[in-house]
Design a protein around this motif. Structure first.
Motif, short mmCIF file in Angstrom:
data_model
loop_
_atom_site.label_atom_id
_atom_site.label_comp_id
_atom_site.label_asym_id
_atom_site.label_seq_id
_atom_site.Cartn_x
_atom_site.Cartn_y
_atom_site.Cartn_z
N GLU A 187 20.06 -94.56 -74.29
CA GLU A 187 20.06 -93.41 -75.20
C GLU A 187 18.63 -92.94 -75.35
N VAL A 188 18.38 -91.72 -74.92
CA VAL A 188 17.02 -91.18 -74.88
C VAL A 188 16.91 -90.00 -75.83
N LYS A 189 15.93 -90.07 -76.72
CA LYS A 189 15.67 -88.98 -77.66
C LYS A 189 14.71 -88.00 -77.02
N PHE A 190 15.11 -86.73 -76.94
CA PHE A 190 14.29 -85.71 -76.28
C PHE A 190 12.97 -85.51 -76.99
N ASP A 191 11.92 -85.31 -76.19
CA ASP A 191 10.62 -84.93 -76.71
C ASP A 191 10.58 -83.42 -76.86
N PRO A 192 10.00 -82.91 -77.95
CA PRO A 192 9.93 -81.44 -78.14
C PRO A 192 9.25 -80.73 -76.98
N ALA A 193 8.30 -81.39 -76.31
CA ALA A 193 7.60 -80.76 -75.19
C ALA A 193 8.52 -80.51 -74.00
N PHE A 194 9.60 -81.28 -73.91
CA PHE A 194 10.53 -81.10 -72.81
C PHE A 194 11.46 -79.92 -73.07
N ASP A 195 11.98 -79.82 -74.29
CA ASP A 195 12.87 -78.72 -74.64
C ASP A 195 12.90 -78.64 -76.17
N GLU A 196 12.28 -77.58 -76.71
CA GLU A 196 12.21 -77.46 -78.17
C GLU A 196 13.58 -77.39 -78.81
N LYS A 197 14.55 -76.79 -78.13
CA LYS A 197 15.89 -76.66 -78.70
C LYS A 197 16.59 -78.01 -78.81
N LYS A 198 16.17 -78.97 -77.99
CA LYS A 198 16.82 -80.28 -78.01
C LYS A 198 16.01 -81.31 -78.79
#
Length: 235
Positions: A187-198
């Motif tokens: 389970e990976v929590k998205f980094d804002p730098a990868f996709d702000e919407k996620k």
């Protein structure tokens, strides 16, 4: 947890190679408190202190009595059967308390098809005492982690690792958990730098060699080669 596919069903049910014991943060759970002398315990209040379990590894949770002789059923949080099948000292955290206390495991056995162990603890000799252990959790010291073979990893070592796209080097996010399934799932929590919407959302990534070819514990990074659509599956 295992970083490779296996067709050994029995081994996978009883000990998915390499998953090891899982270490998680904890919180009080309403439940009876004393296993022998107290038939009931007060429900912990919102002000109850949260246990500090950084030096402990959770191996299972007592979920119900078994029979009339004081045995209890345990849902395992480990892939090492010896945690419940070999006699010796374990540590138990009662709901609402802050420190695991030593208990003696006398014997235990695995229940095929139910993913449960039935264990007998010293001093617990009847169903009432066993019922008062419901929701208690079992631990071992973090220093008691078994050695793993090549290509195997303890869950505690995976939590917090940064996840990168292997081809581009882009940071995707951080591992926050590992979920058991047909294949274990990161389970990976998205980094804002990868996709702000996620930002703040999570994605489940199958922990198999084809998708997760690199786990670098020394540099605390994981590299993935996700198939098309995997990272947008929760959009």
């Amino acid at each position: 947890m295992n970083h490779e596919d296996t067709k050994d069903t029995k081994k996978k049910e009883k000990r998915r190679k390499g998953k090891g014991d899982k270490s998680i943060k904890s919180f009080p759970v309403p439940s009876p408190q004393s296993p022998v002398t107290s038939p009931q315990s007060p429900v912990p209040s919102p002000q109850s202190p949260v246990p500090d379990l950084d030096d402990w590894i959770e191996i299972g949770k007592i979920v119900a009595p078994q029979g009339l002789g004081g045995e209890v059923r345990v849902y395992p949080n480990t892939d090492f059967p010896e945690r419940f099948e070999e006699a010796g000292t374990r540590w138990m955290l009662r709901p609402g308390e802050c420190e695991p206390q030593p208990v003696e495991l006398l014997q235990g056995r695995y229940i095929e098809g139910k993913n449960l162990y039935v264990i007998q603890l010293e001093g617990v000799s009847d169903r009432t005492a066993a019922e008062n252990l419901r929701d208690c959790r079992l631990f071992v010291p973090i220093s008691d982690r078994p050695e793993l073979e090549e290509g195997e990893f303890h869950v505690i070592d995976l939590i917090g690792l940064s996840v990168f796209m292997q081809e581009s080097g882009d940071l995707i996010g951080t591992v926050v958990d590992l979920l058991p399934s047909g294949h274990d799932l990161l389970e990976v929590k998205f980094d804002p730098a990868f996709d702000e919407k996620k930002a703040g959302k999570t994605v489940l990534i199958p922990f198999v060699m084809e998708i997760v070819p690199v786990v670098d514990l020394e540099n605390r990074r994981i590299e993935i080669t996700p198939p098309p659509g995997l990272l947008s599956i929760n959009d």
